[in-house]
Scaffold this motif. Structure first.
Motif, PDB file in Angstrom:
ATOM      1  N   HIS A  55       0.810  -1.227   0.000  1.00 52.63           N
ATOM      2  CA  HIS A  55       0.000   0.000   0.000  1.00 52.63           C
ATOM      3  C   HIS A  55       0.841   1.273   0.000  1.00 52.63           C
ATOM      4  O   HIS A  55       0.309   2.377   0.028  1.00 52.63           O
ATOM      5  CB  HIS A  55      -0.906   0.004   1.242  1.00 52.63           C
ATOM      6  CG  HIS A  55      -1.668  -1.265   1.411  1.00 52.63           C
ATOM      7  ND1 HIS A  55      -2.776  -1.576   0.664  1.00 52.63           N
ATOM      8  CD2 HIS A  55      -1.445  -2.333   2.217  1.00 52.63           C
ATOM      9  CE1 HIS A  55      -3.227  -2.773   1.014  1.00 52.63           C
ATOM     10  NE2 HIS A  55      -2.433  -3.253   1.953  1.00 52.63           N
ATOM     11  N   ALA A  80      -5.098  -0.152  -7.672  1.00 51.57           N
ATOM     12  CA  ALA A  80      -6.124   0.885  -7.497  1.00 51.57           C
ATOM     13  C   ALA A  80      -6.188   1.831  -8.690  1.00 51.57           C
ATOM     14  O   ALA A  80      -7.251   2.358  -9.018  1.00 51.57           O
ATOM     15  CB  ALA A  80      -5.860   1.672  -6.215  1.00 51.57           C
ATOM     16  N   TRP A  81      -5.048   2.062  -9.338  1.00 51.57           N
ATOM     17  CA  TRP A  81      -4.990   2.954 -10.503  1.00 51.57           C
ATOM     18  C   TRP A  81      -5.096   2.180 -11.820  1.00 51.57           C
ATOM     19  O   TRP A  81      -5.028   2.766 -12.895  1.00 51.57           O
ATOM     20  CB  TRP A  81      -3.701   3.775 -10.475  1.00 51.57           C
ATOM     21  CG  TRP A  81      -3.725   4.816  -9.402  1.00 51.57           C
ATOM     22  CD1 TRP A  81      -3.130   4.736  -8.176  1.00 51.57           C
ATOM     23  CD2 TRP A  81      -4.372   6.087  -9.443  1.00 51.57           C
ATOM     24  NE1 TRP A  81      -3.377   5.884  -7.457  1.00 51.57           N
ATOM     25  CE2 TRP A  81      -4.142   6.723  -8.220  1.00 51.57           C
ATOM     26  CE3 TRP A  81      -5.137   6.744 -10.413  1.00 51.57           C
ATOM     27  CZ2 TRP A  81      -4.642   7.985  -7.928  1.00 51.57           C
ATOM     28  CZ3 TRP A  81      -5.641   8.007 -10.118  1.00 51.57           C
ATOM     29  CH2 TRP A  81      -5.393   8.610  -8.887  1.00 51.57           C
ATOM     30  N   ALA A 122     -16.841   6.605  -0.436  1.00 50.86           N
ATOM     31  CA  ALA A 122     -16.951   6.691  -1.891  1.00 50.86           C
ATOM     32  C   ALA A 122     -17.719   7.930  -2.362  1.00 50.86           C
ATOM     33  O   ALA A 122     -17.515   8.391  -3.459  1.00 50.86           O
ATOM     34  CB  ALA A 122     -17.606   5.426  -2.436  1.00 50.86           C
ATOM     35  N   LYS A 127     -14.868   4.132  -5.658  1.00 50.47           N
ATOM     36  CA  LYS A 127     -13.668   3.847  -4.872  1.00 50.47           C
ATOM     37  C   LYS A 127     -13.631   4.737  -3.624  1.00 50.47           C
ATOM     38  O   LYS A 127     -13.841   5.935  -3.701  1.00 50.47           O
ATOM     39  CB  LYS A 127     -12.436   4.105  -5.748  1.00 50.47           C
ATOM     40  CG  LYS A 127     -11.122   3.848  -5.080  1.00 50.47           C
ATOM     41  CD  LYS A 127      -9.939   3.841  -6.050  1.00 50.47           C
ATOM     42  CE  LYS A 127      -9.697   5.142  -6.744  1.00 50.47           C
ATOM     43  NZ  LYS A 127      -8.432   5.144  -7.517  1.00 50.47           N
ATOM     44  N   SER A 128     -13.355   4.130  -2.480  1.00 49.42           N
ATOM     45  CA  SER A 128     -13.113   4.889  -1.251  1.00 49.42           C
ATOM     46  C   SER A 128     -11.678   4.596  -0.819  1.00 49.42           C
ATOM     47  O   SER A 128     -11.064   3.629  -1.265  1.00 49.42           O
ATOM     48  CB  SER A 128     -14.120   4.525  -0.163  1.00 49.42           C
ATOM     49  OG  SER A 128     -14.108   3.141   0.088  1.00 49.42           O
ATOM     50  N   VAL A 129     -11.137   5.456   0.071  1.00 51.25           N
ATOM     51  CA  VAL A 129      -9.732   5.291   0.435  1.00 51.25           C
ATOM     52  C   VAL A 129      -9.479   5.783   1.858  1.00 51.25           C
ATOM     53  O   VAL A 129     -10.069   6.757   2.305  1.00 51.25           O
ATOM     54  CB  VAL A 129      -8.806   6.037  -0.565  1.00 51.25           C
ATOM     55  CG1 VAL A 129      -9.036   7.534  -0.528  1.00 51.25           C
ATOM     56  CG2 VAL A 129      -7.344   5.716  -0.312  1.00 51.25           C
ATOM     57  N   ARG A 131      -6.004   6.884   3.959  1.00 50.73           N
ATOM     58  CA  ARG A 131      -4.650   7.244   3.544  1.00 50.73           C
ATOM     59  C   ARG A 131      -3.913   7.975   4.662  1.00 50.73           C
ATOM     60  O   ARG A 131      -4.495   8.771   5.392  1.00 50.73           O
ATOM     61  CB  ARG A 131      -4.765   8.155   2.314  1.00 50.73           C
ATOM     62  CG  ARG A 131      -3.494   8.707   1.788  1.00 50.73           C
ATOM     63  CD  ARG A 131      -3.728   9.583   0.549  1.00 50.73           C
ATOM     64  NE  ARG A 131      -4.296   8.808  -0.542  1.00 50.73           N
ATOM     65  CZ  ARG A 131      -5.394   9.148  -1.219  1.00 50.73           C
ATOM     66  NH1 ARG A 131      -6.042  10.246  -0.953  1.00 50.73           N
ATOM     67  NH2 ARG A 131      -5.831   8.385  -2.188  1.00 50.73           N
ATOM     68  N   SER A 150      -1.864   3.978   1.232  1.00 51.12           N
ATOM     69  CA  SER A 150      -3.296   4.101   0.954  1.00 51.12           C
ATOM     70  C   SER A 150      -3.915   2.724   0.839  1.00 51.12           C
ATOM     71  O   SER A 150      -3.327   1.823   0.233  1.00 51.12           O
ATOM     72  CB  SER A 150      -3.538   4.841  -0.364  1.00 51.12           C
ATOM     73  OG  SER A 150      -2.913   6.100  -0.378  1.00 51.12           O
ATOM     74  N   HIS A 152      -7.322   1.255  -0.684  1.00 48.24           N
ATOM     75  CA  HIS A 152      -8.497   1.554  -1.504  1.00 48.24           C
ATOM     76  C   HIS A 152      -9.515   0.430  -1.370  1.00 48.24           C
ATOM     77  O   HIS A 152      -9.152  -0.745  -1.340  1.00 48.24           O
ATOM     78  CB  HIS A 152      -8.091   1.686  -2.975  1.00 48.24           C
ATOM     79  CG  HIS A 152      -7.142   2.811  -3.220  1.00 48.24           C
ATOM     80  ND1 HIS A 152      -7.557   4.061  -3.587  1.00 48.24           N
ATOM     81  CD2 HIS A 152      -5.799   2.887  -3.139  1.00 48.24           C
ATOM     82  CE1 HIS A 152      -6.517   4.856  -3.729  1.00 48.24           C
ATOM     83  NE2 HIS A 152      -5.427   4.155  -3.458  1.00 48.24           N
ATOM     84  N   SER A 153     -10.787   0.810  -1.320  1.00 51.46           N
ATOM     85  CA  SER A 153     -11.887  -0.151  -1.314  1.00 51.46           C
ATOM     86  C   SER A 153     -12.765   0.159  -2.516  1.00 51.46           C
ATOM     87  O   SER A 153     -13.047   1.324  -2.801  1.00 51.46           O
ATOM     88  CB  SER A 153     -12.720  -0.022  -0.035  1.00 51.46           C
ATOM     89  OG  SER A 153     -11.913  -0.229   1.091  1.00 51.46           O
ATOM     90  N   PHE A 154     -13.188  -0.871  -3.181  1.00 51.69           N
ATOM     91  CA  PHE A 154     -13.996  -0.695  -4.381  1.00 51.69           C
ATOM     92  C   PHE A 154     -15.418  -1.143  -4.118  1.00 51.69           C
ATOM     93  O   PHE A 154     -15.645  -2.215  -3.586  1.00 51.69           O
ATOM     94  CB  PHE A 154     -13.392  -1.481  -5.543  1.00 51.69           C
ATOM     95  CG  PHE A 154     -12.023  -0.992  -5.883  1.00 51.69           C
ATOM     96  CD1 PHE A 154     -11.864   0.059  -6.770  1.00 51.69           C
ATOM     97  CD2 PHE A 154     -10.903  -1.537  -5.281  1.00 51.69           C
ATOM     98  CE1 PHE A 154     -10.606   0.541  -7.072  1.00 51.69           C
ATOM     99  CE2 PHE A 154      -9.640  -1.059  -5.578  1.00 51.69           C
ATOM    100  CZ  PHE A 154      -9.497  -0.018  -6.473  1.00 51.69           C
TER     101      PHE A 154
END
Length: 167
Positions: A55, A80-81, A122, A127-129, A131, A150, A152-154
């Motif tokens: 991460h 994530a990207w 989100a 996507k939520s994050v 960080r 970070s 990330h959750s989708f």
């Protein structure tokens, strides 16, 4: 653009939710407390933050270009990207309307040796994050780097949501 006057600075240690971010922040803070100075990149021992490595990301400032270059990106960051971001400038993948804000915030962290913690839901996006973002010095002692982690959750679309998307 980033407005330093709008920043809320809270004293005391952070309490990230995710264990990998807790370990990352505790490690960076431990380096800071041990030396009394902003940590340097050459002080980072990857084995000491193994749980966080997927991460983790590091960006180096490119002041002559008003940009940052990604010099390290863990596999979860790349996922994530949807691509490997190592070697890319932030201007190449951060949304144009967010780019100036990100740059301003990162420069502010470097100048003031501050840490940013955020946990964005989100808000209608997929996507939520969560960080943690910390400043980091180069080997020569200049604060030119940003060291972050970070998670990330989708949010998966439901069948009904998918049916309403344009083709």
């Amino acid at each position: 653009d980033f407005d330093p006057d709008a920043v809320r600075i809270e004293p005391g240690p952070l309490t990230p939710v995710e264990p990998a971010l807790q370990a990352f922040y505790s490690y960076w803070r431990g380096l800071l407390l041990a030396t009394g100075e902003m940590p340097r990149r050459d002080q980072i021992e990857p084995a000491d933050i193994a749980v966080s490595l997927p991460h983790v990301w590091i960006y180096r400032a490119l002041p002559e270009e008003s940009d940052f270059l990604c010099v390290l990106s863990g596999e979860q960051i790349n996922a994530a990207w949807n691509r490997n971001v190592m070697g890319l400038r932030t201007s190449e993948f951060v949304q144009p309307h967010e780019h100036a804000f990100v740059q301003g915030r990162w420069r502010f962290l470097q100048q003031n040796c501050l840490v940013v913690y955020c946990n964005h839901d989100a808000r209608g996006r997929y996507k939520s994050v969560e960080r943690v973002v910390c400043p980091l010095r180069d080997r020569d002692g200049v604060a030119r780097m940003i060291f972050g982690a970070s998670i990330h959750s989708f949010n998966r679309l439901t069948e009904q949501e998918m049916a309403t998307l344009p083709l």
